[in-house]
Design a protein around this motif. Structure first.
Motif, short mmCIF file in Angstrom:
data_model
loop_
_atom_site.label_atom_id
_atom_site.label_comp_id
_atom_site.label_asym_id
_atom_site.label_seq_id
_atom_site.Cartn_x
_atom_site.Cartn_y
_atom_site.Cartn_z
N THR A 129 0.75 -1.28 0.14
CA THR A 129 -0.12 -0.06 0.14
C THR A 129 0.83 1.30 0.02
O THR A 129 0.18 2.15 -0.23
CB THR A 129 -0.83 -0.23 1.17
N ALA A 130 2.27 1.12 0.15
CA ALA A 130 3.00 2.40 0.29
C ALA A 130 3.35 2.60 -1.34
O ALA A 130 3.70 3.89 -1.51
CB ALA A 130 4.50 2.05 0.75
N MET A 131 2.75 2.04 -2.42
CA MET A 131 3.09 2.44 -3.62
C MET A 131 2.16 3.94 -3.84
O MET A 131 0.90 3.70 -3.32
CB MET A 131 2.67 1.29 -4.60
N PRO A 132 2.76 4.66 -4.60
CA PRO A 132 2.08 5.98 -4.99
C PRO A 132 0.85 5.62 -5.91
O PRO A 132 -0.20 6.57 -5.90
CB PRO A 132 3.01 6.65 -5.55
N LYS A 133 0.65 4.76 -6.49
CA LYS A 133 -0.54 4.45 -7.37
C LYS A 133 -1.44 3.17 -6.96
O LYS A 133 -1.08 2.18 -6.49
CB LYS A 133 0.00 3.89 -9.05
N TRP B 12 3.79 4.58 -14.85
CA TRP B 12 5.06 4.10 -14.24
C TRP B 12 5.00 4.18 -12.71
O TRP B 12 5.99 3.60 -12.06
CB TRP B 12 6.36 5.09 -14.60
N LEU B 13 3.98 4.68 -12.17
CA LEU B 13 3.80 4.86 -10.59
C LEU B 13 3.52 3.55 -9.94
O LEU B 13 3.55 3.39 -8.88
CB LEU B 13 2.66 5.81 -10.37
N GLY B 14 2.94 2.50 -10.93
CA GLY B 14 2.56 1.09 -10.39
C GLY B 14 3.83 0.34 -10.58
O GLY B 14 3.57 -0.86 -10.38
N ASN B 15 4.83 0.84 -11.02
CA ASN B 15 6.13 -0.14 -11.40
C ASN B 15 6.79 -0.12 -10.05
O ASN B 15 7.49 0.92 -9.58
CB ASN B 15 6.81 0.52 -12.35
#
Length: 489
Positions: free
Chosen positions: A323-327, A423-426
């Motif tokens: 959940t720390a991912m920005p997307k 690219w926010l999900g990479n």
């Protein structure tokens, strides 16, 4: 039932009118401030009463619009964070009913729309319109220049379309993705803006660590340093003698020696500027010299340390929590829960850090040698350079919310098109971005605070003649500082 539907439609209509009015008023304030900023730096010699004056005026209005959009993009995330805390603290207050989730989402969508408009339409139009002269064989005038500008815009659009189409074919050779590129509005423009956002984040990754280290030098030039083992009266006396000597040389020169005269006049201006700064140091009060300067330096060090610490914590969160991912984090809605552990104090700290990172990125951008010529000068900046500065600030400010969320400076979810970047999900791109930011910022700070020690070591080893540690951009080691003395170990 019909009366209820009419009432609901009226409420929705009044709500939309209120939101658009608030957006217009906010943008009008930003536009006025941006206009005064640009006119402060715009070259006065460009103001003529002819065809070029009309072109310059149109380019000025477009540049002002772009700078206002950039300011809005910078204020977007802080305004959203403070609005969330206000709605959480006063959920039923009548006077803040206008502040709601619909307004926040609308501001994010408008910022994304106007950023695309300025970046791909208005700024290229302003540049080509400023440089155009009209096609050969046509009657000269505004219409001919507009025609040439439109043709150049069409050719530029086709060129960018081809480049992005080929790049997409090389990266993702899939029939579905290739067909989606034909959808200009729903896929192509967001995809192109995603690429621009990635470039802006990479530019911020390059500028921000440099700016964080340069902020100490910049604040040292603006503030009065403590007077330790210095005789300001003696320094003022020496520089006064130097000023008089240069003035006598200028008075004794003939008009034929024009080149030497220009050099001497420049040297005289530098000496006068140094003398003014020395006199300012002498007139400064004791508390300004001995309290303000150390307090500001300590504050800068604390803010920089907190930023690096938050990035380090975000790296650990990325490794153990998805959940720390920005997307795609899917956090609570606006006004539902506080996004900071420390509540309103934590939100205020996040806002301060976001503004600090933006100022540092701008300082770092103009500190880089490649962009050094872009630095605007008061009353001496051409419209072409103003357009270049507006585009650069727009790219940096549009990428600021994305960088702040990617580095974990704030947990506020990116809204609108800002949260749809591919690219926010990479995971590897986000993790590498955090690692590079932490490493580059640490190296820049270590280099900054050990520069004097390295200079003395190079001198002791006899390596100072090799210019291994000279830095043309570091005013504290290669030239006298703004406060009138050269800093030594």
């Amino acid at each position: 039932m019909e009366a209820d539907e009419v009432t609901i439609r009226e409420q929705n209509f009044h709500s939309q009118v209120r939101e658009y009015t608030i957006c217009f008023l906010l943008f009008a304030v930003l536009y006025i401030v941006s206009y005064f900023v640009i006119t402060r730096y715009k070259r006065k010699a460009d103001e003529q009463e002819d065809e070029d004056a009309i072109v310059n005026r149109i380019s000025l209005f477009l540049s002002t619009f772009t700078l206002a959009v950039s300011a809005g993009a910078v204020l977007l995330l802080p305004f959203s964070i403070i609005s969330n805390e206000i709605l959480l603290s006063f959920p039923q207050n009548y006077y803040i009913q206008w502040l709601n989730g619909s307004l926040i989402h609308g501001l994010w969508n408008l910022a994304s729309l106007f950023s695309n408009l300025c970046l791909f339409v208005l700024m290229p139009f302003a540049f080509f319109f400023l440089e155009s002269e009209g096609f050969a064989g046509l009657k000269k005038g505004i219409r001919a220049r507009i025609l040439e500008t439109l043709v150049m815009l069409i050719l530029l659009g086709l060129l960018i379309l081809g480049i992005v189409w080929v790049a997409s074919a090389l990266i993702d050779n899939d029939a579905t993705s290739m067909e989606s590129l034909y959808d200009l509005w729903e896929f192509y423009l967001p995809y192109l803006y995603s690429c621009i956002s990635l470039m802006g984040c990479l530019l911020l990754l390059l500028c921000t660590p440099v700016g964080l280290s340069r902020m100490f030098t910049v604040m040292g030039q603006l503030l009065v340093k403590p007077t330790i083992l210095e005789d300001l009266d003696e320094q003022i006396y020496i520089i006064t003698l130097e000023e008089e000597a240069i003035q006598r040389r200028l008075n004794g020169m003939s008009s034929a020696m024009e080149f030497n005269t220009v050099e001497l006049r420049q040297e005289l201006e530098n000496v006068k500027s140094m003398k003014t700064k020395l006199e300012r140091r002498k007139k400064a009060s004791a508390w300004e010299r001995n309290l303000v300067y150390p307090a500001v330096m300590i504050l800068l060090l604390i803010e920089t340390s907190i930023s690096v610490l938050l990035v380090a914590c975000n790296i650990l969160c990325l490794l153990i929590d998805e959940t720390a991912m920005p997307k795609g984090s899917g956090g609570p809605g606006i006004g539902s829960a506080s996004l900071s552990t420390f509540g309103f104090v934590g939100a205020a700290l996040e806002i301060i850090l976001i503004f600090y990172l933006m100022v540092s990125s701008v300082v770092g951008f103009y500190s880089l040698r490649f962009f050094g010529n872009f630095t605007p000068r008061k009353d001496d900046t051409t419209m072409t350079k103003i357009i270049g500065n507006c585009v650069s600030i727009l790219v940096l400010s549009s990428a600021l919310p994305v960088m702040s969320r990617t580095l974990g400076i704030t947990r506020f979810d990116l809204l609108g098109d800002f949260g749809r970047f591919n690219w926010l999900g990479n995971f590897y791109i986000v993790l590498s971005y955090n690692l590079l930011f932490a490493i580059m910022t640490t190296l820049c700070l270590v280099r900054k605070f050990t520069s004097a020690v390295r200079e003395e070591l190079f001198k002791a080893l006899g390596l100072d003649k090799l210019h291994l540690s000279n830095n043309a951009r570091d005013s504290e080691t290669t030239k006298p500082s703004a406060n009138g003395h050269q800093k030594t170990l």
